[in-house]
Scaffold this motif. Structure first.
Motif, short mmCIF file in Angstrom:
data_model
loop_
_atom_site.label_atom_id
_atom_site.label_comp_id
_atom_site.label_asym_id
_atom_site.label_seq_id
_atom_site.Cartn_x
_atom_site.Cartn_y
_atom_site.Cartn_z
N GLY A 1 0.86 -1.26 -0.02
CA GLY A 1 0.08 0.00 0.17
C GLY A 1 0.73 1.36 -0.02
N GLY A 2 2.20 1.11 0.07
CA GLY A 2 2.99 2.45 0.00
C GLY A 2 2.91 3.08 -1.61
N THR A 3 3.61 4.05 -1.43
CA THR A 3 3.51 4.99 -2.75
C THR A 3 4.86 5.42 -3.05
N ILE A 4 5.36 5.47 -4.31
CA ILE A 4 6.53 5.91 -4.90
C ILE A 4 6.45 6.89 -5.58
N HIS A 5 7.12 8.07 -5.27
CA HIS A 5 7.08 9.44 -5.78
C HIS A 5 8.61 9.82 -6.65
N LYS A 6 8.49 9.85 -7.77
CA LYS A 6 9.94 10.20 -8.40
C LYS A 6 9.71 11.94 -8.65
N GLU A 7 10.23 12.22 -7.50
CA GLU A 7 10.29 13.74 -7.55
C GLU A 7 11.34 14.49 -6.56
N THR A 8 11.84 15.63 -6.92
CA THR A 8 12.54 16.14 -5.84
C THR A 8 11.76 17.00 -4.68
N VAL A 9 12.10 16.81 -3.68
CA VAL A 9 11.23 17.56 -2.21
C VAL A 9 12.31 18.10 -1.37
N SER A 10 11.74 19.05 -0.77
CA SER A 10 12.68 19.81 0.32
C SER A 10 11.69 19.80 1.44
N LEU A 11 12.45 20.42 2.77
CA LEU A 11 11.79 20.39 3.92
C LEU A 11 11.35 21.79 4.50
N ALA A 12 10.46 21.99 5.25
CA ALA A 12 10.10 23.38 5.76
C ALA A 12 9.81 22.94 7.08
N LYS A 13 10.11 23.98 8.36
CA LYS A 13 9.84 24.00 9.60
C LYS A 13 8.98 25.14 9.94
N ASP A 14 7.61 24.96 10.42
CA ASP A 14 6.87 26.01 10.88
C ASP A 14 7.45 26.60 12.13
N ASN A 15 6.55 27.70 12.57
CA ASN A 15 7.19 28.13 13.73
C ASN A 15 6.76 27.38 14.89
N ASP A 16 5.86 26.47 14.82
CA ASP A 16 5.68 25.85 15.93
C ASP A 16 6.65 24.42 15.96
N GLY A 17 7.47 24.33 15.00
CA GLY A 17 8.36 23.19 14.79
C GLY A 17 7.95 22.18 14.03
N THR A 18 6.81 22.27 13.67
CA THR A 18 6.26 21.11 12.56
C THR A 18 7.01 21.03 11.33
N LEU A 19 7.48 19.85 11.01
CA LEU A 19 8.24 19.70 9.94
C LEU A 19 7.41 19.23 8.53
N SER A 20 7.49 19.83 7.69
CA SER A 20 6.80 19.18 6.44
C SER A 20 7.55 18.92 5.26
N VAL A 21 7.03 18.28 4.51
CA VAL A 21 7.70 17.81 3.04
C VAL A 21 7.09 18.87 2.22
N MET A 22 7.85 19.59 1.39
CA MET A 22 7.38 20.58 0.42
C MET A 22 7.45 19.68 -1.10
N ARG A 23 6.16 19.63 -1.42
CA ARG A 23 6.10 18.97 -2.96
C ARG A 23 5.43 20.22 -3.50
N LEU A 24 5.52 19.84 -4.95
CA LEU A 24 5.09 20.82 -6.06
C LEU A 24 3.53 21.33 -5.64
N GLU A 25 2.85 20.59 -5.20
CA GLU A 25 1.55 21.07 -4.76
C GLU A 25 1.29 21.60 -3.48
N GLY A 26 2.52 21.58 -2.67
CA GLY A 26 2.19 22.40 -1.39
C GLY A 26 2.86 21.40 -0.49
N PRO A 27 2.91 21.80 0.83
CA PRO A 27 3.42 21.09 1.86
C PRO A 27 2.58 19.95 2.40
N GLN A 28 3.20 18.98 2.94
CA GLN A 28 2.58 17.75 3.13
C GLN A 28 3.21 17.15 4.66
#
Length: 375
Positions: A168-195
């Motif tokens: 049930g896992g998914t494979i995404h052939k794309e380059t992503v980056s990381l972002a950290k919110d003010n509250d310290g929450t870490l997000s994966v930054m994709r083309l369609e937005g943070p996840q």
């Protein structure tokens, strides 16, 4: 409890971590651009016991990593994913002198007391050597280590990721980056937005600095370019041959169906350059043909290029990233990535599920190589 977990990097470390997490019922998303994987450019000999390195923590990691393949292959087979990417075919060590062969022989016997996987150890000459590897030439003697193995990291990783999607896992052939919110929450930054995810595993190898530096970290990891050449021969008995480890940098790995891999190069000055370079691969092939003359007639089927990750003291690390909650990383595996990578991937999967690693993470501390600027 099912977790939503991101794995950035689909090489041997990330693919193994993803497999065990998906197998355990977690929702796994793998992100990999498909470019520059160290796994793709690794020669794939699993025979760590002969190293002269005196770092006991490193040796424990690679020794247990070699043994972990039995569990990994058994788990894959039980899930319906058999593969011939790995085989314990034995290894032949070639040397420039009888003294060198004897030295390695004695080291192997000494280490076999604690690593029985080494198996039988014998110096072969004449007819015995010819029987072990018929095409081998220009060699009077060699050391055979029965427990040596070969692995095609490219093929094994493909199998692991197939198993991830099966669960049930998914494979995404794309380059992503990381972002950290003010509250310290870490997000994966994709083309369609943070996840957002419950846990994030960073298995990007030599690209770990590019992920963490924008978050205010210095990362003691550098890249090393590696090239290997895949040759196609007409020798249909090649799957029965041991791997060849000459004294020096390159190795020779016969696989089934006449495939032989030659490599890999170690190019510190090229780092992230992913272009093939005949000025490097041609001498590798010329050297290989002195031992295996039948390779002169072989066609080049592929040239694989990737970037290995090294730390300044050549030690690998894995565990929690300091200052980032539920974020785990590994890097610095260097040329032993295929030996230790699956075990490290398994350990990261355990950590992401809130369990303890069977290897003490304090022996391979992330904080020694990943530091927050200003701390």
């Amino acid at each position: 409890m099912q977790k939503k977990i991101a794995v950035i990097g689909g090489g041997i470390v990330g693919a193994t971590a993803s497999y065990y997490l998906a197998r355990a019922g977690h929702s796994v998303s793998v992100f990999d651009s498909g470019n520059g994987q160290a796994t793709a450019a690794a020669a794939g000999i699993i025979c760590p016991w002969l190293s002269r390195r005196r770092n006991k923590k490193w040796y424990r990691l690679v020794s247990e990593g070699a043994a972990f393949y039995d569990q990994l292959l058994a788990d894959l087979a039980s899930d319906g994913f058999s593969t011939d990417a790995y085989a314990r075919c034995g290894a032949l060590i070639l040397g420039q002198s009888a003294d060198y062969i004897q030295e390695v022989h004695d080291r192997a016997l000494e280490r076999r007391e604690l690593a029985p996987l080494i198996g039988s150890v014998a110096i072969l000459k004449g007819h015995e050597l010819e029987k072990a590897f018929p095409p081998l030439a220009n060699t009077e003697q060699a050391l055979r280590v029965a427990g040596g193995a070969r692995v095609d990291g490219h093929e094994l990783t493909k199998t692991l990721l197939q198993a991830v999607t099966h669960f049930g896992g998914t494979i995404h052939k794309e380059t992503v980056s990381l972002a950290k919110d003010n509250d310290g929450t870490l997000s994966v930054m994709r083309l369609e937005g943070p996840q957002n995810f419950d846990a994030i595993i960073l298995a990007a190898g030599a690209w770990l600095p590019q992920l963490l530096q924008p978050l205010g970290y210095t990362v003691d990891v550098r890249g090393q370019k590696g090239q290997l050449v895949v040759l196609q021969t007409d020798d249909r008995g090649s799957q029965n041959y041991p791997v060849i480890m000459p004294q020096g940098e390159i190795d020779l790995l016969p696989f089934g169906h006449g495939k032989t891999i030659v490599g890999a190069s170690h190019e510190n000055d090229k780092e992230y350059d992913l272009q093939p370079d005949a000025s490097v691969t041609d001498p590798m092939l010329e050297q290989a043909r002195t031992w295996l003359p039948h390779l002169k007639e072989a066609a080049i089927a592929d040239i694989r290029i990737g970037t290995r990750a090294y730390t300044s003291d050549f030690s690998p690390f894995f565990g929690s990233v300091p200052g980032l909650q539920n974020c785990f990383a590994a890097s610095g595996l260097g040329s032993s990535g295929l030996t230790s990578g699956p075990l490290i991937g398994y350990m990261l999967a355990e950590l992401a599920q809130g369990r303890e690693s069977s290897l003490p993470t304090e022996d391979y501390p992330v904080a020694a190589y990943v530091k927050s600027i200003g701390h």
